[in-house]
Design a protein around this motif. Structure first.
Motif, PDB file in Angstrom:
ATOM      1  N   CYS A  48       0.878  -1.160  -0.109  1.00  0.00           N
ATOM      2  CA  CYS A  48      -0.011  -0.333  -0.065  1.00  0.00           C
ATOM      3  C   CYS A  48       0.720   1.743  -0.062  1.00  0.00           C
ATOM      4  N   GLY A  49       2.082   1.285   0.553  1.00  0.00           N
ATOM      5  CA  GLY A  49       3.133   2.722   0.420  1.00  0.00           C
ATOM      6  C   GLY A  49       2.932   2.834   1.916  1.00  0.00           C
ATOM      7  N   CYS A  50       1.584   2.366   2.565  1.00  0.00           N
ATOM      8  CA  CYS A  50       2.209   3.576   4.130  1.00  0.00           C
ATOM      9  C   CYS A  50       3.318   3.298   5.010  1.00  0.00           C
ATOM     10  N   THR A 404      -2.398  11.776  -1.774  1.00  0.00           N
ATOM     11  CA  THR A 404      -1.636  10.716  -1.790  1.00  0.00           C
ATOM     12  C   THR A 404      -1.758  10.109  -2.840  1.00  0.00           C
ATOM     13  N   CYS A 419      -9.721   5.452   4.837  1.00  0.00           N
ATOM     14  CA  CYS A 419      -8.259   5.594   5.986  1.00  0.00           C
ATOM     15  C   CYS A 419      -7.889   7.313   5.521  1.00  0.00           C
ATOM     16  N   HIS A 420      -8.069   7.515   4.239  1.00  0.00           N
ATOM     17  CA  HIS A 420      -7.056   8.851   3.963  1.00  0.00           C
ATOM     18  C   HIS A 420      -8.551  10.168   3.446  1.00  0.00           C
ATOM     19  N   PRO A 474      -7.699   2.669  14.401  1.00  0.00           N
ATOM     20  CA  PRO A 474      -8.275   2.187  13.455  1.00  0.00           C
ATOM     21  C   PRO A 474      -7.786   2.913  11.914  1.00  0.00           C
ATOM     22  N   CYS A 475      -6.641   3.739  11.609  1.00  0.00           N
ATOM     23  CA  CYS A 475      -6.186   4.259  10.735  1.00  0.00           C
ATOM     24  C   CYS A 475      -5.004   3.838  10.718  1.00  0.00           C
ATOM     25  N   ASN A 477      -2.999   1.614  12.004  1.00  0.00           N
ATOM     26  CA  ASN A 477      -2.698   0.176  12.257  1.00  0.00           C
ATOM     27  C   ASN A 477      -1.542  -0.858  12.224  1.00  0.00           C
ATOM     28  N   HIS A 480      -0.913  -0.766   9.056  1.00  0.00           N
ATOM     29  CA  HIS A 480      -0.279   0.528   7.335  1.00  0.00           C
ATOM     30  C   HIS A 480       0.593   1.648   8.199  1.00  0.00           C
ATOM     31  N   SER A 481       0.839   1.766   9.754  1.00  0.00           N
ATOM     32  CA  SER A 481       1.919   2.564  10.667  1.00  0.00           C
ATOM     33  C   SER A 481       2.362   2.128  11.436  1.00  0.00           C
ATOM     34  N   TYR A 489       3.261  10.291  17.928  1.00  0.00           N
ATOM     35  CA  TYR A 489       2.731  10.650  17.369  1.00  0.00           C
ATOM     36  C   TYR A 489       2.375  12.427  18.043  1.00  0.00           C
TER      37      TYR A 489
HETATM   38  C1  HEC Z   1      -6.085   0.860   7.357  1.00  0.00           C
HETATM   39  C2  HEC Z   1      -5.699   2.874   7.398  1.00  0.00           C
HETATM   40  C3  HEC Z   1      -5.191   2.572   5.798  1.00  0.00           C
HETATM   41  C4  HEC Z   1      -5.589   2.291   4.712  1.00  0.00           C
HETATM   42  C5  HEC Z   1      -6.687   0.894   4.430  1.00  0.00           C
HETATM   43  C6  HEC Z   1      -4.474   2.681   3.894  1.00  0.00           C
HETATM   44  N1  HEC Z   1      -4.404   3.355   4.772  1.00  0.00           N
HETATM   45 FE1  HEC Z   1      -2.487   4.703   3.419  1.00  0.00          FE
HETATM   46  N2  HEC Z   1      -1.646   5.013   5.253  1.00  0.00           N
HETATM   47  C7  HEC Z   1      -2.345   5.185   6.379  1.00  0.00           C
HETATM   48  C8  HEC Z   1      -1.974   5.625   8.164  1.00  0.00           C
HETATM   49  C9  HEC Z   1      -1.868   6.079   8.865  1.00  0.00           C
HETATM   50  C10 HEC Z   1      -1.097   6.378   7.140  1.00  0.00           C
HETATM   51  C11 HEC Z   1       0.459   7.054   7.557  1.00  0.00           C
HETATM   52  C12 HEC Z   1       1.280   6.566   7.982  1.00  0.00           C
HETATM   53  C13 HEC Z   1       2.469   7.058   9.224  1.00  0.00           C
HETATM   54  O1  HEC Z   1       3.252   7.908   8.890  1.00  0.00           O
HETATM   55  O2  HEC Z   1       3.264   6.020  10.032  1.00  0.00           O
HETATM   56  C14 HEC Z   1      -0.878   6.650   5.955  1.00  0.00           C
HETATM   57  C15 HEC Z   1      -0.140   6.054   4.420  1.00  0.00           C
HETATM   58  C16 HEC Z   1       0.060   6.327   3.750  1.00  0.00           C
HETATM   59  C17 HEC Z   1       1.012   6.812   2.288  1.00  0.00           C
HETATM   60  C18 HEC Z   1       2.842   7.322   2.820  1.00  0.00           C
HETATM   61  C19 HEC Z   1       2.456   8.855   2.294  1.00  0.00           C
HETATM   62  C20 HEC Z   1       3.646   9.686   2.379  1.00  0.00           C
HETATM   63  O3  HEC Z   1       3.465  10.661   1.592  1.00  0.00           O
HETATM   64  O4  HEC Z   1       4.445   9.257   3.701  1.00  0.00           O
HETATM   65  C21 HEC Z   1       1.115   6.233   0.970  1.00  0.00           C
HETATM   66  C22 HEC Z   1       1.507   6.060  -0.342  1.00  0.00           C
HETATM   67  C23 HEC Z   1      -0.086   5.179   1.147  1.00  0.00           C
HETATM   68  N3  HEC Z   1      -0.697   5.720   3.116  1.00  0.00           N
HETATM   69  C24 HEC Z   1      -0.846   4.858   0.478  1.00  0.00           C
HETATM   70  C25 HEC Z   1      -2.236   4.255   0.438  1.00  0.00           C
HETATM   71  C26 HEC Z   1      -2.926   3.191   0.267  1.00  0.00           C
HETATM   72  C27 HEC Z   1      -2.297   3.241  -1.721  1.00  0.00           C
HETATM   73  C28 HEC Z   1      -3.467   2.662  -0.149  1.00  0.00           C
HETATM   74  C29 HEC Z   1      -4.528   1.406  -0.038  1.00  0.00           C
HETATM   75  C30 HEC Z   1      -3.354   0.238  -1.091  1.00  0.00           C
HETATM   76  C31 HEC Z   1      -3.299   3.174   1.487  1.00  0.00           C
HETATM   77  N4  HEC Z   1      -2.961   3.542   1.810  1.00  0.00           N
HETATM   78  C32 HEC Z   1      -4.457   2.236   2.652  1.00  0.00           C
HETATM   79  C33 HEC Z   1      -3.670   4.473   6.437  1.00  0.00           C
HETATM   80  C34 HEC Z   1      -4.232   4.012   5.876  1.00  0.00           C
END
Ligand code: HEC
Ligand code: HEC
Ligand code: HEC
Ligand code: HEC
Length: 505
Positions: A48-50, A404, A419-420, A474-475, A477, A480-481, A489
């Motif tokens: 996902c890239g998170c 994003t 989550c976004h 919930p976000c 988790n 994803h983090s 944080y």
């Molecule tokens: C369960 C919640 C959740 C879902 C579902 C989710 N994200 Fe995220 N995403 C986050 C969170 C929370 C962060 C920040 C994480 C951190 O910095 O600790 C994040 C960060 C990101 C980032 C990094 C942003 C940056 O500039 O550094 C990207 C890219 C991203 N998400 C893309 C996606 C994509 C594509 C999907 C679907 C495939 C997705 N996310 C699904 C919660 C979610």
């Protein structure tokens, strides 16, 4: 291993020396065969890239496989465990996206020239029609879709390989029969298994099996090779985060020795943990008056034996005269090369899914407000009175979380959007397509302070001030983090203008 008997009986190598190692130009023997193993892909086209260190991407996997297929050593690519799906009962709303995902993945896997795959339990639990559609379209063999076990034969260089797919939950007798029937005219037998460690070990213990490719573990960290009977069990983690590459040197029909640094490190780690643990306990027992001295001596001997084993690990490896292999884990971080053609297919897929969902869910309105529910208004409305906070938020990652997704064509993707955005699936909140005409995109004020219509209309009405950890989780988790720590944080959110007095200009 059948051939060994012939060898002993005749005292000759005739008929048994297929697939011997050849000398490479530099004098080192080049491997007889290279295996590339992928387990529990689970429909992941890419991470996902998170997280702080995203791993995987089918385009990176493709680039590795292409590089391994350099012509110098015959390559066999095997997959086991869930291939296309990561859940067995899809919510109706998610069926279309998941099936599109599976189709894209299938097209890419076809391109990778997989030699054989054993689909996992979740794959098999999909509606028969969908499974049949994928199966018919597939150019590589899916094993054991009907019987308990199925054999495909592969010729790789001089080696004759039997790959035995074991249906999840198959009876051992049926697998033994399949392995037995595969032994004739076979130099190497590899079983593909989906199940627990115990399942993999049970199949490995069947006479004639040389390797087990073990899917169904569903854990991030790949397991280094380990023994089961005469066989070695191979695993490659999950979600395409990497692949396990095995170089085989086959000279005879005997069992293989593992010369991998990977397994050696793991063994050293285990031994050192055991030694530390036992040393500590022995100290305790020595202090205690109640322990029988004989027991204590026995434990001290055990410790000495462990230490001897540990020291032996430092000796340089003997070059084995018989069969051997080295396995390595090839992780796929962001920096790993990509296969451009595959990347293109992935990007087209993202666009297609975005477009399809945008249309399919065009009428998906937010859940209606109940009598006690408060409506959402969006961050801009808060900004009219809390301007410093609003300005700060706009430059925070929360303030462009939707961008994003948009830059990746994922803003209508059901795996991402929740989550976004703000108030997803909440009464009066957002859905995959509805977000109060853009007011609820991004992780807005109300993601933490709760819906704000009442307070916005009348600031005398309180709004939630504190945002406890349970608001974030919930976000944020684990999936994803990975670096999330509430205190750390949260501290970064309390800044002049938001939680602290604004700086005077
Ligand atoms: C369960 C919640 C959740 C879902 C579902 C989710 N994200 Fe995220 N995403 C986050 C969170 C929370 C962060 C920040 C994480 C951190 O910095 O600790 C994040 C960060 C990101 C980032 C990094 C942003 C940056 O500039 O550094 C990207 C890219 C991203 N998400 C893309 C996606 C994509 C594509 C999907 C679907 C495939 C997705 N996310 C699904 C919660 C979610
Ligand atoms: C019409 C102006 C106005 C709007 C719009 C407004 N607020 Fe407020 N807000 C206030 C005032 C005034 C206070 C009380 C300030 C104080 O007591 O220091 C306040 C207080 C707060 C507090 C502190 C807790 C509390 O209830 O006292 C939070 C948190 C807050 N607002 C968040 C928001 C959010 C989120 C929004 C948008 C959904 C929003 N506000 C919209 C005027 C507004
Ligand atoms: C609705 C989901 C959601 C909630 C709730 C949420 N966040 Fe986030 N958070 C995200 C997303 C998504 C990102 C990444 C945005 C981007 O870069 O695209 C993020 C990013 C962050 C970042 C920036 C990390 C960095 O790498 O700079 C911090 C800090 C943060 N969140 C803290 C919190 C805290 C603390 C809470 C709870 C009080 C919280 N978040 C609640 C979704 C959420
Ligand atoms: C990621 C979660 C998060 C987001 C998004 C967020 N806040 Fe906050 N907000 C907090 C936390 C945490 C505090 C500190 C609460 C405390 O002190 O216990 C806070 C405090 C506040 C306060 C009280 C300030 C004070 O003077 O004590 C206001 C007002 C406020 N936020 C408004 C906003 C507005 C307006 C937005 C959007 C522009 C916003 N917040 C976005 C988490 C968030």
């Amino acid at each position: 291993m059948r051939c060994l008997l012939v060898l002993l009986a005749l005292g000759a190598t005739a008929g048994c020396n297929r697939g011997q190692s050849k000398e490479a130009p530099d004098g080192k023997p080049s491997p007889t065969l290279r295996l590339a193993v992928v387990t529990d892909l689970k429909g992941y086209l890419e991470p996902c890239g998170c997280t702080s260190r995203p791993l995987g991407g089918i385009d990176r996997l493709a680039a590795q496989i292409r590089a391994l297929r350099d012509g110098s050593v015959p390559l066999v690519v095997l997959m086991a465990g869930d291939l296309f799906f990561d859940t067995d009962a899809l919510e109706p709303a998610r069926v279309d996206q998941a099936n599109r995902n599976a189709s894209t993945l299938l097209g890419i896997l076809d391109h990778l020239e997989i030699d054989a795959a054993l689909p996992g339990r979740r794959d098999r639990a999909q509606p028969q029609e969908e499974l049949a559609r994928l199966h018919t379209a597939s150019r590589f063999p899916w094993l054991a879709m009907k019987g308990a076990a199925e054999v495909v034969r592969i010729k790789a260089g001089e080696l004759r390989i039997a790959v035995v797919g074991v249906r999840p939950g198959a009876k051992r007798d049926a697998v033994m029969a399949a392995v037995g029937s595969a032994q004739a005219e076979t130099d190497l037998t590899i079983a593909l298994v989906h199940g627990s460690r115990r399942d993999a070990n049970r199949i490995g213990a069947i006479d004639g099996v040389d390797f087990v490719v073990h899917g169904g573990l569903d854990q991030d960290a790949p397991l280094p090779p380990h023994r089961a009977g005469e066989a070695w069990v191979l695993n490659a983690g999950r979600q395409g985060q990497g692949l396990t590459v095995v170089d085989l040197h086959r000279k005879t029909d005997e069992a293989f020795a593992d010369l991998s640094e990977w397994s050696k490190k793991e063994r050293i780690r285990q031994l050192e943990a055991q030694i530390a643990d036992l040393s500590e306990k022995i100290l305790e027992w020595e202090r205690s008056k109640d322990v029988d001295p004989a027991d204590l001596r026995a434990q001290s001997d055990r410790l000495a034996a462990l230490k001897t084993q540990r020291e032996a690990m430092d000796a340089p490896p003997r070059s084995p005269r018989g069969n051997s292999f080295t396995a390595r884990w090839v992780e796929l971080p962001k920096e790993a090369p990509t296969d451009q053609e595959v990347t293109k297919l992935m990007r087209e897929h993202d666009k297609a899914v975005n477009q399809a969902n945008r249309e399919a869910f065009a009428d998906l309105a937010p859940r209606p407000l109940g009598p006690d529910d408060i409506a959402y208004v969006g961050s801009e409305a808060c900004g009219t009175c809390h301007n410093p906070a609003y300005v700060w938020w706009q430059s925070h990652p929360h303030g462009h979380a939707y961008l994003t997704l948009q830059t990746r064509n994922k803003e209508f993707n059901l795996d991402c959007v929740g989550c976004h955005v703000t108030g997803y699936d909440q009464p009066g909140g957002s859905t995959v397509t509805h977000n109060l005409k853009g007011a609820l995109v991004n992780v807005g004020c109300e993601s933490c302070h709760g819906p704000g219509a009442a307070h916005t209309k009348n600031p005398e009405i309180d709004i939630v001030e504190d945002a406890p950890e349970s608001t974030c989780l919930p976000c944020h988790n684990e999936e994803h983090s990975d670096q999330f720590d509430y205190e750390t944080y949260k501290k970064t959110l309390i800044v002049p203008g938001h939680g602290l007095p604004p700086v005077e200009p």
